[in-house]
Enzyme design. Structure first.
Site, short mmCIF file in Angstrom:
data_model
loop_
_atom_site.label_atom_id
_atom_site.label_comp_id
_atom_site.label_asym_id
_atom_site.label_seq_id
_atom_site.Cartn_x
_atom_site.Cartn_y
_atom_site.Cartn_z
N GLN A 191 0.78 -1.45 0.55
CA GLN A 191 -0.48 0.22 0.36
C GLN A 191 0.99 1.10 0.08
O GLN A 191 0.10 2.22 -0.44
CB GLN A 191 -1.13 -0.07 1.35
CG GLN A 191 -2.09 -0.93 1.13
CD GLN A 191 -2.83 -0.88 2.79
OE1 GLN A 191 -2.95 -1.83 2.95
NE2 GLN A 191 -4.14 -0.16 2.07
N HIS A 199 1.67 -8.65 5.13
CA HIS A 199 0.19 -8.23 4.73
C HIS A 199 -0.04 -8.09 3.54
O HIS A 199 -0.14 -7.32 2.86
CB HIS A 199 0.43 -6.70 5.15
CG HIS A 199 -0.76 -5.41 5.50
ND1 HIS A 199 -0.80 -5.08 6.81
CD2 HIS A 199 -1.56 -5.66 4.87
CE1 HIS A 199 -2.27 -4.10 5.97
NE2 HIS A 199 -2.65 -4.63 5.40
N GLU A 227 -4.34 -9.61 9.15
CA GLU A 227 -5.59 -9.73 9.20
C GLU A 227 -5.71 -10.71 8.11
O GLU A 227 -6.31 -10.94 6.67
CB GLU A 227 -6.76 -8.37 8.67
CG GLU A 227 -6.15 -7.56 9.81
CD GLU A 227 -7.16 -6.92 8.48
OE1 GLU A 227 -7.61 -5.05 9.97
OE2 GLU A 227 -7.58 -6.10 7.15
N ASN A 284 -6.58 -4.79 14.71
CA ASN A 284 -7.19 -4.11 13.82
C ASN A 284 -8.25 -3.59 13.91
O ASN A 284 -9.08 -4.58 14.09
CB ASN A 284 -6.98 -4.16 12.61
CG ASN A 284 -5.54 -4.18 12.26
OD1 ASN A 284 -4.85 -3.90 13.21
ND2 ASN A 284 -5.15 -4.80 11.10
N GLU A 306 -4.02 -1.34 14.33
CA GLU A 306 -4.82 -0.12 13.29
C GLU A 306 -6.18 0.16 14.23
O GLU A 306 -6.77 -0.26 14.45
CB GLU A 306 -4.99 -1.22 12.20
CG GLU A 306 -4.03 -1.10 11.01
CD GLU A 306 -4.26 -1.95 9.91
OE1 GLU A 306 -5.52 -1.33 9.45
OE2 GLU A 306 -4.12 -2.70 8.73
N TRP A 331 -5.97 -0.44 -1.48
CA TRP A 331 -6.12 -1.15 -2.53
C TRP A 331 -7.56 -1.41 -3.14
O TRP A 331 -7.07 -0.09 -4.29
CB TRP A 331 -7.11 -2.75 -1.19
CG TRP A 331 -6.40 -3.01 -0.15
CD1 TRP A 331 -6.55 -3.10 1.50
CD2 TRP A 331 -4.85 -3.46 -0.37
NE1 TRP A 331 -4.99 -2.86 1.63
CE2 TRP A 331 -4.14 -4.27 0.69
CE3 TRP A 331 -3.91 -4.53 -1.39
CZ2 TRP A 331 -3.31 -4.68 1.50
CZ3 TRP A 331 -3.30 -5.06 -0.83
CH2 TRP A 331 -2.91 -5.12 0.11
N TYR A 389 -6.55 7.75 4.42
CA TYR A 389 -6.70 7.78 5.97
C TYR A 389 -5.37 8.58 7.43
O TYR A 389 -4.95 8.22 7.72
CB TYR A 389 -6.20 5.99 6.17
CG TYR A 389 -7.58 5.16 5.73
CD1 TYR A 389 -8.74 5.09 6.83
CD2 TYR A 389 -7.44 5.10 4.52
CE1 TYR A 389 -9.36 3.55 7.10
CE2 TYR A 389 -8.82 3.01 4.76
CZ TYR A 389 -9.43 3.59 5.31
OH TYR A 389 -11.14 2.69 5.52
#
Length: 463
Positions: free
Chosen positions: A15, A112, A157, A286, A363, A417, A425
């Site tokens: 990302q 990730h 995640e 998160n 997160e 994504w 963010y």
């Protein structure tokens, strides 16, 4: 807050790094998927690969004493034979050394989501070879970075990437297959346990945990039917990751329910033994929202997410299990995420009561469209959001929950994504159209003041 509390922010390799084909990096499954689908991609993203020093310096100047980032598997391991890429190792050594230069504690996520395409071509997480390949990656990371990294997590995640990739089908590999979802989930949790085993066998300093997309489950009432729906939703959303990582056991009622319609013969005693014997030291949670459910009524399974940022409703309903519902009294973001800080407080207390492990909130943040052409973005909404969620953490700490750190998502604006860079963010604005210039937002300076006060400036309220 305790003076040792970690105040930080977080990113992920795909990302933010960019440099998708630089310095012998192999293709990730996201590179191929997004290129093939002609979708906005992370080829450049925030160009952290070339701006890491600036980003870490700005983070430190903002008072943050920890930085959560992930390592790119295809940047570190060149091929299925496990050949190490020296340029990838050198890059992460520079990142870690820069953290230490600015007195920032690195918090490292090994995986990730960016599986190398050379493994995706072999079936990805459906392949029994991939857990062992992941263990090799973890060992390479421990050996090269373990002298300076004290906090490790195996996966970010598992639920989100596995369910979206194999069940919902909106992430690579884009499948809608329950049986494959089960197998991929099993392999990922096995891989996590293998990494914990290698970490302990290597006697590395520090601790190792896992990061989960935590969605504490509430029911619309307290009837027995709703309580059963809550349990089903909790197994779907949380327990197969957290129970397995922290207690060493897949939820048996989940396995029993799945066995009614699907083949569970792939579950092997030797794998269950590794999972049981290699549980994590801590949990990374998160948190963006809770899950509110009612008993299943009728209709076929629906798994729909509003990724558009336009009016439209997400819908999660699993036939004979549960239905997710909206709270008409709550605020929702443009991406249909409920803003509900109370759920974080309740969820932290529930997680500690169940697992008795230290917790990091790894997160937490809000994604919005922002005009970043201004000298300084006035993001009062982000300040309000962060205040209320940090308040929820402080409330949980007051009730005895050992939360050791908070990481805002995200350090800077990055590629989100399939939402591209439209959904922002960051505490720091990134001008993606003009050389990735960085400009701190109001929230960056607010967070700086909160950290300097050790949380005393948080506006407190009871939930």
């Amino acid at each position: 807050m305790d003076k040792k509390f970690l105040w930080g922010s977080a990113t992920a390799s795909y990302q933010c790094e960019g440099a998708w084909n630089v310095d012998d990096k192999a293709l990730s499954m996201w590179d191929k998927y997004l290129h093939d689908e002609n979708l906005e991609n992370g080829d450049v993203a925030s160009d952290f690969y070339h701006h890491y020093e600036e980003d870490i310096r700005m983070l430190a100047e903002g008072g943050q004493n920890s930085f959560r980032f992930s390592l790119s598997w295809p940047r570190i391991i060149k091929n299925r034979e496990g050949e190490v890429n020296p340029a990838g190792i050198a890059f992460y050594n520079r990142v870690i050394d820069t953290c230490l230069k600015y007195n920032v504690q690195p918090f490292v996520t090994i995986y990730h989501w960016d599986l190398p395409e050379y493994w995706q071509e072999q079936g990805g997480w459906l392949s029994p070879e991939v857990p062992k390949a992941y263990q090799h990656l973890a060992e390479v990371c421990f050996e090269n970075f373990g002298d300076r990294v004290q906090l490790w997590t195996t996966f970010n995640e598992p639920k989100w990437i596995i369910v979206n990739g194999y069940l919902i089908g909106n992430y690579p590999p884009g499948e809608n297959n329950v049986q494959h979802t089960m197998i991929a989930a099993y392999h990922m949790m096995y891989a996590s346990a293998l990494a914990v085993h290698s970490f302990r066998q290597g006697n590395y300093a520090g601790k190792i945990g896992i990061v989960h997309s935590y969605a504490p489950v509430d029911g619309v009432d307290d009837t027995i039917q709703t309580r059963l729906a809550v349990r089903n939703a909790d197994n779907y959303a949380n327990n197969w990751v957290l129970d397995t990582a922290a207690l060493g056991e897949f939820p048996i009622d989940l396995i029993a329910k799945l066995s009614e319609d699907y083949d569970i013969s792939f579950i092997q005693p030797a794998v269950l033994k590794v999972v049981k014997e290699n549980t994590v030291d801590f949990l990374g949670l998160n948190y963006y929202s809770r899950t509110l459910v009612k008993p299943y009524t009728s209709g076929e399974t629906q798994l729909r997410f509003n990724h558009t940022g336009k009016p439209g409703e997400s819908k999660i309903m699993i036939k004979d299990w549960f239905e997710q519902v909206r709270n008409p009294d709550s605020q929702y973001t443009a991406w249909d995420t409920e803003i509900y800080p109370q759920g974080l407080q309740k969820g932290l207390l529930q997680a500690y009561d169940r697992y008795h492990l230290p917790i990091y909130v790894t997160e937490n943040g809000i994604g919005v469209r922002e005009d970043i052409s201004v000298p300084q973005v006035k993001d009062d909404y982000r300040i309000s959001y962060m205040n209320d969620h940090i308040n929820a953490i402080m409330n949980a700490i007051d009730q005895g929950c050992p939360v050791l750190g908070y990481y805002a998502w995200s350090t800077m604006d990055l590629y989100s994504w399939k939402n591209g860079v439209e959904k922002r963010y960051g505490l720091v604005a990134v001008d993606f159209d003009h050389g990735q210039q960085r400009r701190p937002k109001d929230s960056y300076y607010w967070y700086q003041s909160i950290i300097a006060s050790h949380g005393d400036k948080i506006q407190r309220q009871a939930y």
